[in-house]
Design an enzyme around this catalytic site. Structure first.
Site, short mmCIF file in Angstrom:
data_model
loop_
_atom_site.label_atom_id
_atom_site.label_comp_id
_atom_site.label_asym_id
_atom_site.label_seq_id
_atom_site.Cartn_x
_atom_site.Cartn_y
_atom_site.Cartn_z
N ARG A 81 -1.87 0.69 3.29
CA ARG A 81 -1.12 0.51 4.53
C ARG A 81 -0.41 -0.85 4.47
O ARG A 81 -0.59 -1.59 3.51
CB ARG A 81 -2.04 0.63 5.75
CG ARG A 81 -3.39 -0.01 5.47
CD ARG A 81 -4.01 -0.70 6.57
NE ARG A 81 -3.14 -1.66 7.18
CZ ARG A 81 -2.91 -2.89 6.71
NH1 ARG A 81 -3.46 -3.31 5.58
NH2 ARG A 81 -2.12 -3.72 7.34
N GLY A 82 0.38 -1.12 5.53
CA GLY A 82 1.18 -2.34 5.48
C GLY A 82 2.52 -1.99 4.86
O GLY A 82 2.57 -1.29 3.82
N ALA A 83 3.60 -2.47 5.48
CA ALA A 83 4.94 -2.01 5.08
C ALA A 83 5.23 -2.15 3.58
O ALA A 83 5.58 -1.16 2.92
CB ALA A 83 5.97 -2.74 5.93
N ARG B 21 4.94 8.24 6.78
CA ARG B 21 4.78 7.28 7.90
C ARG B 21 6.17 6.83 8.32
O ARG B 21 6.88 6.20 7.53
CB ARG B 21 3.90 6.08 7.50
CG ARG B 21 2.43 6.41 7.42
CD ARG B 21 1.57 5.17 7.40
NE ARG B 21 1.42 4.58 8.72
CZ ARG B 21 0.81 3.39 8.94
NH1 ARG B 21 0.33 2.71 7.92
NH2 ARG B 21 0.70 2.92 10.16
N GLN C 173 -7.31 -3.63 12.09
CA GLN C 173 -6.87 -4.22 10.82
C GLN C 173 -7.12 -5.72 10.78
O GLN C 173 -7.29 -6.31 9.71
CB GLN C 173 -5.36 -3.97 10.60
CG GLN C 173 -4.99 -2.54 10.29
CD GLN C 173 -4.55 -1.82 11.55
OE1 GLN C 173 -5.04 -2.09 12.64
NE2 GLN C 173 -3.65 -0.87 11.40
N ASP D 251 7.05 -4.30 10.46
CA ASP D 251 7.24 -3.03 9.76
C ASP D 251 8.71 -2.66 9.65
O ASP D 251 9.09 -1.84 8.82
CB ASP D 251 6.47 -1.92 10.48
CG ASP D 251 4.99 -2.17 10.32
OD1 ASP D 251 4.44 -2.96 11.12
OD2 ASP D 251 4.40 -1.63 9.38
N ASN E 74 6.60 -4.21 15.10
CA ASN E 74 5.35 -4.51 14.39
C ASN E 74 4.19 -3.83 15.13
O ASN E 74 4.38 -3.16 16.15
CB ASN E 74 5.13 -6.03 14.30
CG ASN E 74 3.99 -6.39 13.36
OD1 ASN E 74 3.91 -5.86 12.25
ND2 ASN E 74 3.08 -7.24 13.79
N LYS E 75 3.02 -4.01 14.61
CA LYS E 75 1.80 -3.38 15.16
C LYS E 75 1.72 -3.51 16.67
O LYS E 75 2.00 -4.58 17.21
CB LYS E 75 0.58 -4.02 14.48
CG LYS E 75 -0.77 -3.51 14.91
CD LYS E 75 -0.92 -2.02 14.73
CE LYS E 75 -0.62 -1.57 13.31
NZ LYS E 75 -0.36 -0.12 13.20
O1 MRU Z 1 -0.39 0.46 10.63
P1 MRU Z 1 -0.43 -0.59 9.55
O2 MRU Z 1 -1.78 -1.15 9.31
O3 MRU Z 1 0.26 -0.13 8.30
O4 MRU Z 1 0.46 -1.75 10.17
C1 MRU Z 1 0.73 -2.90 9.45
C2 MRU Z 1 1.42 -3.93 10.24
O5 MRU Z 1 1.77 -3.77 11.38
C3 MRU Z 1 1.77 -5.17 9.50
O6 MRU Z 1 1.74 -6.28 10.34
C4 MRU Z 1 3.17 -4.98 8.90
O7 MRU Z 1 3.23 -3.82 8.12
C5 MRU Z 1 3.56 -6.09 8.07
S1 MRU Z 1 2.70 -6.03 6.57
C6 MRU Z 1 3.10 -7.29 5.58
#
Ligand code: MRU
Length: 362
Positions: A53-55, A90, A201, A242, A252-253
């Site tokens: 996970r994470g962009a 996603r 997370q 993201d 973002n999250k």
């Molecule tokens: O749903 P996730 O855990 O994939 O979300 C991740 C985030 O929101 C991060 O802050 C974002 O992807 C930046 S990652 C360098």
């Protein structure tokens, strides 16, 4: 970065077995498991279930997913189907589409004898580029932390949300990279880690990776940041993203927006760290960003270790209650102090981004 003193990256290609290795993030922090991904479908599943996970990391996984698709079946229509399924796995993080589009562009017109070699090279380039981008984000963000430290002459307290650490990228992280660089430069830092419900997370991943690097941190409930800012306990916020629009709006999250509002009200600088692969140059209106709605079970159930050290999932809501689980929100550019990118720090605006990335603006 390190786990139990050993250097890891979040993803790598196993040349011998022609598979992709990942760290299964659904098992962290309690179990550190390296998993083999053997097919494009397994890559899609790993993204959907958030084993990765994470962009930036899901972008890299998608690139390797296409490599696996070619290994399985060297056939253009299968590759195209894999690319579509990967993009759909996603919807919010733009890096996924960015990586798939880049791979497909590079592979277009190649014959079946050369396509695998080129695909693997390109996927590796995406990975190495991200490592370089995240390192530079860290060096650029370090200047901001240094400035606060020089003025304050005491520990710099940094609040972060979700996990924009090395686990969300390949190495270094985005939001955490300036923190890791500051720590290495001998600056005293302490991180307030938002728990980040519903998938935690922050608690499960950010706190875990900071612990492994020896960086002091404290987990807080998502609603605690406001009072900490009112009482002068937060010197700056840094989050990841993201998808950031060319006007500087930051997706973002979920919960990032509320933290930015609290930061604004308390004059706490609010920074967003991102590689250019996270910029969406097309969409101009944040209401057009597809916001992922995830299974409500992520809210209604929590997972943790039971007394026998086994992972257990339990229901915490009333059986008859409905729940709604939007995974991301948008922080308007006006609440963002600056964007920290691999090319430098800029205003969260079209003019700001134009100065650093003029070649990308349409
Ligand atoms: O749903 P996730 O855990 O994939 O979300 C991740 C985030 O929101 C991060 O802050 C974002 O992807 C930046 S990652 C360098």
């Amino acid at each position: 970065m390190k786990i139990e003193g050993k250097e890891y990256r979040t993803i790598w290609f196993d040349e011998k077995n022609q598979t992709v290795k990942i760290i299964d993030q659904t098992k962290l922090p309690h179990h550190f498991i390296i998993k083999d991904i053997k097919t494009a479908k397994e890559a899609i599943n790993a993204i959907k279930t958030m084993e990765v996970r994470g962009a930036p990391l899901i972008g890299a996984t998608a690139a390797y997913g296409l490599v696996l698709s070619i290994i399985e079946k060297n056939d253009l229509s299968y590759l195209k189907k894999s690319s579509e399924d990967l993009i759909a796995s996603r919807p919010t993080a733009i890096n996924l589409k960015w990586a798939v589009d880049r791979m497909m562009k590079r592979l277009s017109g190649l014959n079946s004898d050369e396509i695998l070699k080129v695909a693997l090279e390109e996927a590796k380039d995406i990975v190495e580029e991200d490592v370089g981008f995240c390192k530079n984000i860290g060096l650029n963000g370090l200047k901001i932390i240094e400035e606060i430290f020089v003025k304050k002459k005491d520990t710099v307290n940094i609040l972060t949300h979700c996990n924009a650490g090395w686990l969300a990228t390949i190495d270094w992280g985005t939001a955490t990279s300036p923190i890791y660089h500051a720590h290495k430069a001998g600056i005293k830092v302490h991180v307030w880690v938002d728990e980040t419900r519903p998938r935690n997370q922050g608690a499960n991943l950010t706190s875990y990776e900071l612990n492994e690097e020896g960086i002091p941190n404290t987990i807080i409930a998502d609603n605690t940041g406001g009072i900490l800012m009112q009482r002068g306990k937060v010197d700056m916020c840094i989050v990841g993203t993201d998808r950031t629009l060319s006007n500087g709006d930051v997706c973002n999250k979920i919960g990032t927006y509320l933290k930015a509002l609290a930061a604004k009200d308390n004059n706490v600088p609010f920074y967003v760290a991102l590689p250019s692969s996270t910029i969406d140059w097309q969409i101009k209106d944040h209401k057009k960003i597809p916001i992922e709605e995830r299974d409500s079970e992520e809210l209604s159930h929590v997972e943790g270790l039971d007394k026998d050290n086994k992972l257990q999932k339990v229901l915490i809501y009333p059986q008859k209650s409905k729940a709604m689980n939007l995974a991301f929100d948008v922080t308007p550019a006006k609440y963002v102090t600056s964007l920290i990118t691999e090319k430098g720090i800029c205003e969260a605006s079209e003019q700001g981004l134009k100065k650093l990335f003029k070649e990308n603006l349409l």
